[in-house]
Design an enzyme around this catalytic site. Structure first.
Site, PDB file in Angstrom:
ATOM      1  N   GLN A 168      -0.879  -0.837  18.577  1.00 34.75           N
ATOM      2  CA  GLN A 168       0.167   0.182  18.483  1.00 34.75           C
ATOM      3  C   GLN A 168      -0.293   1.295  17.552  1.00 34.75           C
ATOM      4  OE1 GLN A 168       3.263  -2.428  16.967  1.00 34.75           O
ATOM      5  NE2 GLN A 168       4.309  -2.358  18.930  1.00 34.75           N
ATOM      6  N   HIS A 194      10.731   3.496  12.384  1.00 37.49           N
ATOM      7  CA  HIS A 194       9.533   2.965  13.038  1.00 37.49           C
ATOM      8  C   HIS A 194       9.200   3.946  14.153  1.00 37.49           C
ATOM      9  CE1 HIS A 194      10.776  -1.385  11.961  1.00 37.49           C
ATOM     10  NE2 HIS A 194      11.823  -0.651  11.666  1.00 37.49           N
ATOM     11  N   LYS A 214      17.255   3.483  18.906  1.00 32.75           N
ATOM     12  CA  LYS A 214      16.005   4.233  18.983  1.00 32.75           C
ATOM     13  C   LYS A 214      16.084   5.321  20.034  1.00 32.75           C
ATOM     14  CE  LYS A 214      14.216   0.464  21.831  1.00 32.75           C
ATOM     15  NZ  LYS A 214      13.124   0.400  22.755  1.00 32.75           N
ATOM     16  N   ARG A 256       1.008 -10.815  22.047  1.00 35.21           N
ATOM     17  CA  ARG A 256       2.131 -11.438  22.751  1.00 35.21           C
ATOM     18  C   ARG A 256       1.540 -12.356  23.797  1.00 35.21           C
ATOM     19  NH1 ARG A 256       5.760  -6.949  22.054  1.00 35.21           N
ATOM     20  NH2 ARG A 256       5.408  -6.547  19.846  1.00 35.21           N
ATOM     21  N   CYS A 285       5.552  -4.100  11.377  1.00 33.18           N
ATOM     22  CA  CYS A 285       6.551  -3.646  10.389  1.00 33.18           C
ATOM     23  C   CYS A 285       6.599  -4.490   9.117  1.00 33.18           C
ATOM     24  CB  CYS A 285       7.953  -3.558  10.966  1.00 33.18           C
ATOM     25  SG  CYS A 285       8.088  -3.649  12.722  1.00 33.18           S
ATOM     26  N   HIS A 327       5.455   3.436   9.719  1.00 33.12           N
ATOM     27  CA  HIS A 327       6.788   3.169   9.179  1.00 33.12           C
ATOM     28  C   HIS A 327       7.074   4.153   8.070  1.00 33.12           C
ATOM     29  CE1 HIS A 327       5.784  -0.557  11.315  1.00 33.12           C
ATOM     30  NE2 HIS A 327       7.051  -0.479  11.652  1.00 33.12           N
ATOM     31  N   ASP A 365       1.073   2.715  15.216  1.00 38.96           N
ATOM     32  CA  ASP A 365       2.315   2.426  14.521  1.00 38.96           C
ATOM     33  C   ASP A 365       2.413   3.188  13.205  1.00 38.96           C
ATOM     34  OD1 ASP A 365       4.698   1.146  14.386  1.00 38.96           O
ATOM     35  OD2 ASP A 365       3.885  -0.873  14.178  1.00 38.96           O
TER      36      ASP A 365
HETATM   37 ZN   LIG Z   1       8.066  -1.380  13.185  1.00 39.09          ZN
END
Ligand SMILES: [Zn+2]
Ligand SMILES: [Zn+2]
Length: 830
Positions: free
Chosen positions: A546, A680, A634, A528, A499, A550, A548
């Site tokens: 991810q 997100h 979320k 991680r 992000c 945004h 991902d």
């Molecule tokens: Zn994010």
């Protein structure tokens, strides 16, 4: 004539002896309608009950002249109101139990009843309902159920309810502990909660350790206990007496737990079942006869309270069901899950590998696994382009300051790799000089120190001013360490989240309301540091990608953009045959400081936005308190695979916090700057985890459109390899992923190998096919489809790929009540 002080709802009961010398209880409700009940159904045993014990009148009651009846006793009880799931409200005297209410509804329900849910708490069937409004009943986090005049919400649990299964399983843990105690009277008990699959009990037998060989004897003893069907009886003791009691039965772990954690509880509850008594919060099934089928499954070591320096215990696992058939289904499903284990299939089908030399938890995709992953990624990318997303790329590391600004830094501090620290040039020069033993005069050293911005005097914390030491007084080793510690110019983190990088991309341009929404998408890899004991195949890893994106939008666009991302997630999951899902609205916990934002109203607004979207889309959902991201609530997709196992996959998150933290802006129609809102979202979640779940869902047999090798051409003998190559060429020209098996093997062996490798389609070619330009078509699901022209085969294959058909996943028969809801086990343990 009866009168009494009507302060609050209450009921007057008269115990009377009528003209036939029969006893009865007369109940007078506040409206003075007389409800006659024979004494037996009122729960009074008149052979032992003395009338005087019932005469404990709490308000003045005056009574005279009931014809033909002698009043033996009077009691006045408050009334409680109980609201049933159908919305109806019943009034009942204090002391009424869920069993009483069930009996009032119907005999069948009373017989099937296992426990009840009152005001959200699962309680014993025989617990007075008003007890849940008393301070003795505390919820799992220690809060007391608030006093209220509202009716008690009551739901009777029967074997159909998942909560009932947990109550049954925990009760079976008592049965198991009792059986072990019969065999080994000196056993010390620790904790016996439920798990998603069953239950366990941690035990210690001095001088003896249990093994699976003890299971038949324990199970036989359990069967005797179940057959006897004795009730579970609850009683309470004040803390001091509870400890005395446990000393008497030599349960030291329980005593330690009380003195460490439960001493403030006032009274503690125990449950007795025959000769066996256990400290327990409950609830339990009414009697052991409700256990329909059980099995002990395994045994493992476990530390007392999970502390590695504590005593080592043995954890005996088992499972239980209301009937034998459910147990059999459960065991069959475990077998099926073992067969589908993605770690095993991944190895057998050469999809991925994990090498300890390359790094634990770091997935190495082999060509076949990489192919599946690439197709998934292309599928989603094509979809994103159609929906107005723009691709971006960002690096794998970022400065620590970036994540401090975003607020991610503190939340991942436990689970991130240590930061990469880069020394400033003068600091690096100094360290090199010190470590190589190069002669350097103090003046040069101090100049370099000052260039590096390091004070030439170190102050040891805690030693006062006397602890100050100058650089020149330090030994070379101390100097190097001092410079390394203070000479850091920059600190980098392996990217824990994409992000903040996307936010910087948004900020790199002036944005107008006309540009919004801006939708930035990236398959971004994040890292991680999971503990090595937690790592598992593709599902718990240290680096994952991810899918991902945004979205930056105006407040007016929030709901439509959020709805669109929900639809995208639905589309993606359904395209993969994962159409059995539910949605959870993960909300903040107002008491938890983790959830940021200027004021609570932002959170309420965001939660209301999501709720409105879910309702518009007609998506059923439940709500999870405290499960939001730190920056916003979320909507999470909880997806069931073909074995009924639930996985949290796609997520769509609404964020008013990060735009604030980064000072994001767009220019509105009024020419003034405004704050955008962020969404997100990641339909797959993590590519690695999603692939792991897909491998298990399909048992490695991917549908045609995902299969790494879609078609294998199998010549019957060497003579037809030439024609086989023609077929291969045609398939590849048509965009199909095909291979040719030219090995000098018998056709039977070739077919068997292709089946083991889960190739969706085999095209067998021999003399007849070569002559006529045909192929013999074998489909993995449908079997032999006969001889078809090569052109028809190609057309049919292409059609199946284009429609992304999914066939033959099954076995839905292996599902049961067990997987119906999220599992929680805290309620049974103190
Ligand atoms: Zn994010
Ligand atoms: Zn218990």
């Amino acid at each position: 004539m009866i009168s009494y002080d009507r302060s609050g709802p209450s009921v007057v009961r008269l115990l009377v002896q009528n003209w036939r010398n029969r006893y009865a209880e007369k109940v007078f409700s506040p409206e003075f309608s007389v409800l006659d009940r024979p004494a037996a159904t009122a729960g009074l045993d008149l052979s032992t009950e003395t009338p005087s014990s019932l005469a404990s009148s709490r308000v003045g009651v005056m009574c005279r002249g009931i014809r033909g009846e002698i009043v033996l006793g009077i009691s006045v009880t408050s009334m409680i109101q109980v609201k049933l799931p159908d919305g109806s409200v019943r009034e009942a005297p204090e002391g009424t139990t869920a069993r009483d209410i069930a009996a009032g509804i119907g005999k069948r329900l009373a017989e099937a009843a296992v426990a009840a849910v009152a005001d959200g708490h699962i309680i014993d069937l025989d617990r007075p309902l008003d007890a849940i409004r008393e301070s003795t009943l505390t919820s799992s986090n220690g809060t007391v159920a608030p006093k209220t005049d509202q009716p008690i919400d009551l739901r009777i649990l029967t074997p159909k309810d998942r909560e009932a299964l947990d109550v049954l399983r925990h009760s079976t843990a008592h049965v198991m502990a009792r059986a072990i105690m019969r065999l080994f009277p000196e056993v010390r008990l620790a904790f016996g909660p439920t798990t998603a699959q069953g239950f366990y009990y941690d035990v210690q037998i001095p001088g003896r350790s249990l093994s699976e060989e003890d299971f038949p004897a324990i199970e036989a003893e359990m069967s005797r206990i179940v057959q006897a069907g004795e009730p579970f009886e609850r009683f309470t003791l004040p803390v001091a007496q509870a400890i005395e009691f446990l000393k008497g039965i030599k349960q030291d772990f329980k005593i330690e737990h009380i003195t460490q954690e439960l001493h403030t509880h006032g009274v503690l509850s125990f449950y007795r079942q025959g000769e066996f008594v256990d400290l327990c919060r409950g609830p339990h099934i009414p009697h052991a006869g409700k256990v329909g089928a059980f099995k002990l499954t395994s045994i493992a070591g476990a530390y007392w309270k999970g502390r590695a320096d504590g005593p080592m215990l043995q954890r005996v696992y088992g499972t239980a069901f209301f009937n034998r058939q459910d147990l059999d289904t459960h065991l069959a499903r475990i077998e099926e899950a073992k067969k589908r284990d993605h770690r095993r299939i991944g190895k057998d089908l050469h999809l991925f590998t994990i090498s300890s030399l390359a790094g634990s938890g770091l997935v190495l995709w082999m060509p076949k696994g990489a192919m599946v992953r690439m197709i998934l990624q292309q599928f989603l990318q094509d979809e994103l382009l159609k929906r107005g997303y723009q691709p971006v790329y960002t690096p794998h590391i970022g400065r620590v300051e970036l994540y401090k600004t975003s607020g991610h830094y503190p939340y991942y501090s436990d689970s991130q790799f240590p930061t990469l620290k880069l020394l400033s040039d003068p600091a690096k020069r100094l360290v090199e000089a010190i470590e190589s033993g190069e002669a350097m005069d103090d003046a040069t050293a101090c100049r370099l120190l000052s260039e590096a911005g390091i004070p030439p005097v170190s102050v040891t914390p805690g030693s006062g001013s006397g602890g100050a030491r100058s650089f020149t007084e330090m030994s070379p080793g101390e100097r190097a360490a001092y410079v390394r510690e203070h000479g850091v110019a920059e600190e980098y983190l392996l990217k824990p989240m994409n992000c903040p990088h996307h936010i910087e991309i948004y900020k790199a341009q002036q944005r107008s309301y006309r540009d919004l929404p801006v939708r930035l998408a990236e398959f971004g890899t994040v890292y991680r540091y999971e503990q090595s004991g937690e790592l598992s195949g593709l599902t718990r890893v240290r680096g994952f990608t991810q899918d991902d994106a945004h979205l930056f939008c105006t407040p007016e666009q929030v709901r439509s953009e959020f709805a669109e991302t929900m639809r995208l997630t639905q589309f993606v999951l359904e395209s993969l045959g994962l159409s059995d899902y539910r949605v959870r609205l993960s909300r903040s916990d107002p008491d938890d400081p983790k959830f940021q934002g200027a004021d609570a109203s932002i959170w309420l607004k965001a939660e209301a936005d999501i709720r409105a979207v879910l309702e518009d889309l007609g998506l059923p959902y439940d709500e999870g308190i405290g499960e939001a991201a730190f920056y916003g609530p979320k909507a999470d997709f909880l997806v069931r695979d073909c074995l009924g196992r639930q996985w949290q996959l796609g997520t769509v998150q609404l964020d008013y916090v990060l735009p604030e933290r980064f000072g994001l802006q767009y220019i509105g129609p009024d020419n003034a700057p405004h704050r955008p809102v962020m969404i997100h979202r990641a339909p797959f979640g993590s590519m690695e985890r999603f692939m792991g779940i897909l491998i298990e869902h399909f048992a490695g047999a991917f549908p045609l459109w995902l299969a790494p090798e879609q078609v294998r051409v199998l010549p019957i003998s060497d003579k037809f390899n030439e024609y086989g190559r023609t077929v291969l060429h045609t398939l590849r020209q048509a965009g199909l992923r095909a291979e040719l098996d030219q090995r000098p093997e018998k056709i039977g062996a070739k077919i068997r190998d292709a089946q083991l490798e889960k190739i969706p389609v085999m095209l067998v070619v021999g003399a007849k096919e070569a002559e006529t330009g045909t192929v013999s078509y074998r489909d993995r699901v449908d079997g032999d489809r006969g001889v078809v022209s090569l052109a028809d085969a190609v057309a049919s294959l292409r059609r199946e790929v284009e429609t992304r058909a999914i066939r033959g996943v099954a076995p839905a028969t292996l599902r049961s009540v067990e997987e119906e809801t999220d599992h929680q086990s805290e309620r049974f343990a103190y």
